[in-house]
Design a protein around this motif. Structure first.
Motif, PDB file in Angstrom:
ATOM      1  N   UNK B 268      34.111  41.803  48.583  1.00 14.04           N
ATOM      2  CA  UNK B 268      35.384  41.357  49.162  1.00 14.04           C
ATOM      3  C   UNK B 268      36.219  40.664  48.090  1.00 14.04           C
ATOM      4  N   UNK B 269      35.546  39.850  47.302  1.00 12.94           N
ATOM      5  CA  UNK B 269      36.228  39.124  46.220  1.00 12.94           C
ATOM      6  C   UNK B 269      36.904  40.092  45.250  1.00 12.94           C
ATOM      7  N   UNK B 270      36.166  41.119  44.862  1.00 10.95           N
ATOM      8  CA  UNK B 270      36.709  42.098  43.909  1.00 10.95           C
ATOM      9  C   UNK B 270      37.882  42.860  44.522  1.00 10.95           C
ATOM     10  N   UNK B 271      37.717  43.223  45.789  1.00 15.71           N
ATOM     11  CA  UNK B 271      38.776  43.993  46.449  1.00 15.71           C
ATOM     12  C   UNK B 271      40.052  43.160  46.578  1.00 15.71           C
ATOM     13  N   UNK B 272      39.891  41.914  47.017  1.00 14.51           N
ATOM     14  CA  UNK B 272      41.066  41.036  47.164  1.00 14.51           C
ATOM     15  C   UNK B 272      41.709  40.758  45.818  1.00 14.51           C
ATOM     16  N   UNK B 273      40.876  40.602  44.801  1.00 11.90           N
ATOM     17  CA  UNK B 273      41.420  40.361  43.460  1.00 11.90           C
ATOM     18  C   UNK B 273      42.292  41.541  43.036  1.00 11.90           C
ATOM     19  N   UNK B 274      41.771  42.751  43.278  1.00 13.79           N
ATOM     20  CA  UNK B 274      42.544  43.947  42.931  1.00 13.79           C
ATOM     21  C   UNK B 274      43.845  44.022  43.716  1.00 13.79           C
ATOM     22  N   UNK B 275      43.758  43.723  45.009  1.00 18.02           N
ATOM     23  CA  UNK B 275      44.949  43.801  45.861  1.00 18.02           C
ATOM     24  C   UNK B 275      46.021  42.803  45.437  1.00 18.02           C
ATOM     25  N   UNK B 276      45.582  41.587  45.129  1.00 16.99           N
ATOM     26  CA  UNK B 276      46.551  40.510  44.912  1.00 16.99           C
ATOM     27  C   UNK B 276      47.027  40.392  43.463  1.00 16.99           C
ATOM     28  N   UNK B 277      46.276  40.991  42.546  1.00 13.33           N
ATOM     29  CA  UNK B 277      46.647  40.841  41.132  1.00 13.33           C
ATOM     30  C   UNK B 277      48.051  41.400  40.865  1.00 13.33           C
ATOM     31  N   UNK B 278      48.341  42.557  41.458  1.00 19.25           N
ATOM     32  CA  UNK B 278      49.654  43.169  41.236  1.00 19.25           C
ATOM     33  C   UNK B 278      50.768  42.308  41.844  1.00 19.25           C
ATOM     34  N   UNK B 279      50.491  41.727  42.997  1.00 19.61           N
ATOM     35  CA  UNK B 279      51.492  40.872  43.651  1.00 19.61           C
ATOM     36  C   UNK B 279      51.812  39.659  42.776  1.00 19.61           C
ATOM     37  N   UNK B 280      50.755  39.024  42.285  1.00 27.49           N
ATOM     38  CA  UNK B 280      50.950  37.835  41.443  1.00 27.49           C
ATOM     39  C   UNK B 280      51.679  38.225  40.155  1.00 27.49           C
ATOM     40  N   UNK B 281      51.302  39.368  39.591  1.00 31.58           N
ATOM     41  CA  UNK B 281      51.939  39.814  38.336  1.00 31.58           C
ATOM     42  C   UNK B 281      53.434  40.055  38.552  1.00 31.58           C
ATOM     43  N   UNK B 282      53.776  40.605  39.699  1.00 32.39           N
ATOM     44  CA  UNK B 282      55.200  40.876  39.979  1.00 32.39           C
ATOM     45  C   UNK B 282      55.993  39.566  40.069  1.00 32.39           C
ATOM     46  N   UNK B 283      55.380  38.577  40.697  1.00 26.84           N
ATOM     47  CA  UNK B 283      56.037  37.262  40.802  1.00 26.84           C
ATOM     48  C   UNK B 283      56.246  36.667  39.411  1.00 26.84           C
ATOM     49  N   UNK B 284      55.207  36.776  38.581  1.00 20.54           N
ATOM     50  CA  UNK B 284      55.312  36.206  37.228  1.00 20.54           C
ATOM     51  C   UNK B 284      56.355  36.970  36.398  1.00 20.54           C
TER      52      UNK B 284
END
Lengths: 227, 337
Positions: B268-284
């Protein structure tokens, strides 16, 4: 330091805090999996007394030392790696700031950068000095060991289940033949809860090692960005 | 046509810089090209009105546009232009409304962008809990009103480029955009305090668009000091609004504790990390792009180029999708003396 580089550095430090929090989460979860598996033999060998009346003592005497013995060096290694990575970020940024390219930058560009550059200087002397920096030192080993020593055994997760087990016996819900199996199952759950609470998800007043590490990474990032 | 700026602005990004970006020697951060090793900003990119022609090649937007266009366009020059936009990885900058002169790419592109942001807001509203839905800042009709005003502002910007328009129009646009940006910011802050911080993203995007129009309007009205101030304030506000969007806390909040200590939790941790990494990157990316505009405005001031001249050059360039402002090499100048 100009706004652009300040924000850029802030992002890198935030990334650092997140990456090492996730490293800690993955690693400590694996430690928990291994500890739960290796505690199985102790649970199987536990006496009825351990399972019914002395669960807390069992956890304190058999499980807690094992958790500490395994988790402590792992946590310290994570801290060391995180500190080294933060030091590298600061050093890299200091190189930027020392360069001549900023001579024409506006808005007192050097002010903030000088602080970071000054803070980064001792890092070149070796990792041991990182702990003396206000932001590079995530936490000290001594403080962390002290915290673990004083909190692991007295956590609510250790005390709560024992009372429930006693209640089961008193009301006659368990027949004698199945007591051993059920107490072992309950002890197994208690061990799992204890390991998880110790390593990954503790309570508000007894944070797990992961919660302590992520809080420290977060605080360190805030301090570093404030410079 | 870059006319009066021909002595400082290039219509092409130098080949060595393009090669440097490809090799990793330089990185593109928003509209800035920066040395990875020294941190030195080597140049500033500005999308021109020609980019809207490229966008029209594909209804699917820039990333897809680049692929479609390479296939269907025969004109070698256009192919080359697309290749540059692709290699600099700034395809989304033009449509994000984050760069300098958000209106330069054209009202139609901005209108599409606003519509997409509004759709995102509409999508989150039904999923908010009762407390968040009850916020004054989240009243549906008020939000819709703000988006209408934002679209109106974009139309007004288009009108203000016409020859008969005066500085007064631009100043009025700047004030309205300022007010509107504050309104979106307030809504984002209130929603963030009462709900999942990721829900605030479309409101933050709306803030970025409105505050970008404010910067553009100040530049166009020859109020460059106010433009720089507005750009700085915009970048800092975006950073503040995005402060709670951090990868690890978001991932850990989504990993159920009942699975902790098992391999399922790790999955679950890996999946959520993958899902959210792009979102966080877009914000940055959005934050760093906004910070990049501040740098560009300061560089323009150092070079004695007015914001209005810069916008006019970008607006009138119908051929090349990008203008490039190289940063003067301080070292070389010192050596020459």
């Amino acid at each position: 330091m100009g706004l652009f580089n300040r924000i850029f550095l802030g992002h890198r430090i935030d990334d650092w805090a997140s990456e090492y929090s996730l490293v800690a989460a993955r690693t400590l979860n694996q430690v928990a999996v291994d500890l739960i598996a290796s505690a199985e033999q102790d649970v199987s060998n536990a006496s009825l007394k351990d399972g019914l009346l002395a669960q807390s003592a069992f956890l304190q005497n058999s499980i807690a030392p094992m958790v500490r013995e395994v988790a402590e060096p792992v946590a310290i290694e994570i801290l060391n790696e995180a500190n080294a990575a933060l030091a590298a970020i600061v050093e890299e940024q200091a190189v930027w700031v020392r360069g001549p390219d900023y001579a024409e930058q506006p808005e007192a560009a050097f002010d903030g950068a000088k602080d970071i550059a000054a803070a980064a200087v001792p890092l070149a002397a070796g990792f041991a000095t990182a702990a003396s920096l206000p932001f590079a030192a995530v936490t000290t080993t001594t403080a962390w060991l002290g915290l673990v020593t004083t909190t692991t055994i007295s956590w609510p997760v250790v005390l709560g289940g024992g009372a429930l087990a006693g209640l089961g016996i008193a009301t006659g819900l368990l027949n004698t033949a199945k007591i051993r199996d059920r107490t072992q199952a309950r002890l197994r759950d208690r061990v799992r809860s204890f390991v998880v609470a110790s390593l990954i998800g503790g309570g508000e007043n007894s944070p797990s090692i992961l919660q302590q590490l992520t809080a420290e990474f977060d605080h360190a990032a805030k301090r570093a960005k404030a410079l | 046509m870059i006319g009066a700026l021909s002595h400082v602005v290039l219509r092409e990004v130098p080949a060595e810089l393009l090669a440097g970006v490809s090799s990793g020697e330089y990185r593109v951060a928003g509209s800035i090209i920066q040395s990875v090793s020294s941190g030195r900003v080597v140049g500033h990119l500005q999308e021109t009105s020609a980019i809207s022609s490229l966008l029209n090649l594909s209804p699917l937007g820039l990333p897809q546009m680049a692929m479609d266009a390479v296939t269907v366009v025969q004109n070698e020059q256009i192919k080359a232009a697309i290749s540059v936009v692709q290699s600099l990885q700034i395809a989304n900058l033009a449509v994000s409304g984050i760069g300098i002169g958000v209106s330069v790419a054209g009202a139609a592109i901005l209108a599409k962008r606003i519509a997409r942001v509004e759709e995102k807001v509409d999508a989150i509203l039904p999923n908010l809990d009762a407390i968040a839905r009850g916020l004054e800042a989240m009243r549906v009709e008020r939000i819709a009103e703000d988006f209408t005003r934002l679209r109106t502002l974009v139309d007004q910007v288009e009108e203000a480029w016409l020859p008969s328009a005066s500085q007064r129009e631009w100043i009025a646009i700047a004030r309205d955009a300022h007010f509107l940006a504050d309104s979106f910011e307030r809504r984002a802050r209130e929603l963030g305090a009462a709900s999942n911080v990721l829900n605030t993203d479309p409101l933050v995007e709306a803030f970025a668009l409105a505050s970008g129009l404010r910067v553009t309007a100040r530049m166009a009205s020859s109020q460059d000091d106010m433009a720089r101030e507005a750009a700085s304030s915009r970048a800092l506000t975006l950073v503040q609004l995005g402060e709670a969007i951090q990868l690890a806390p978001l991932v850990l909040a989504h990993a159920p504790m009942e699975n902790a200590g098992t391999s399922t939790w790790l999955e679950v941790l890996e999946q959520k990390t993958g899902d959210l990494r792009a979102t966080v990157a877009r914000v940055r990316d959005r934050e760093i792009a906004a910070a990049g505009t501040v740098e560009t405005l300061h560089e323009l001031a150092r070079r004695g180029v007015s914001g209005r001249e810069w916008l006019d050059a970008a607006k009138s360039e119908g051929h090349n999708p990008l203008l490039f402002l190289p940063v003067r090499d301080v070292n070389l100048q010192q050596k020459a003396r």
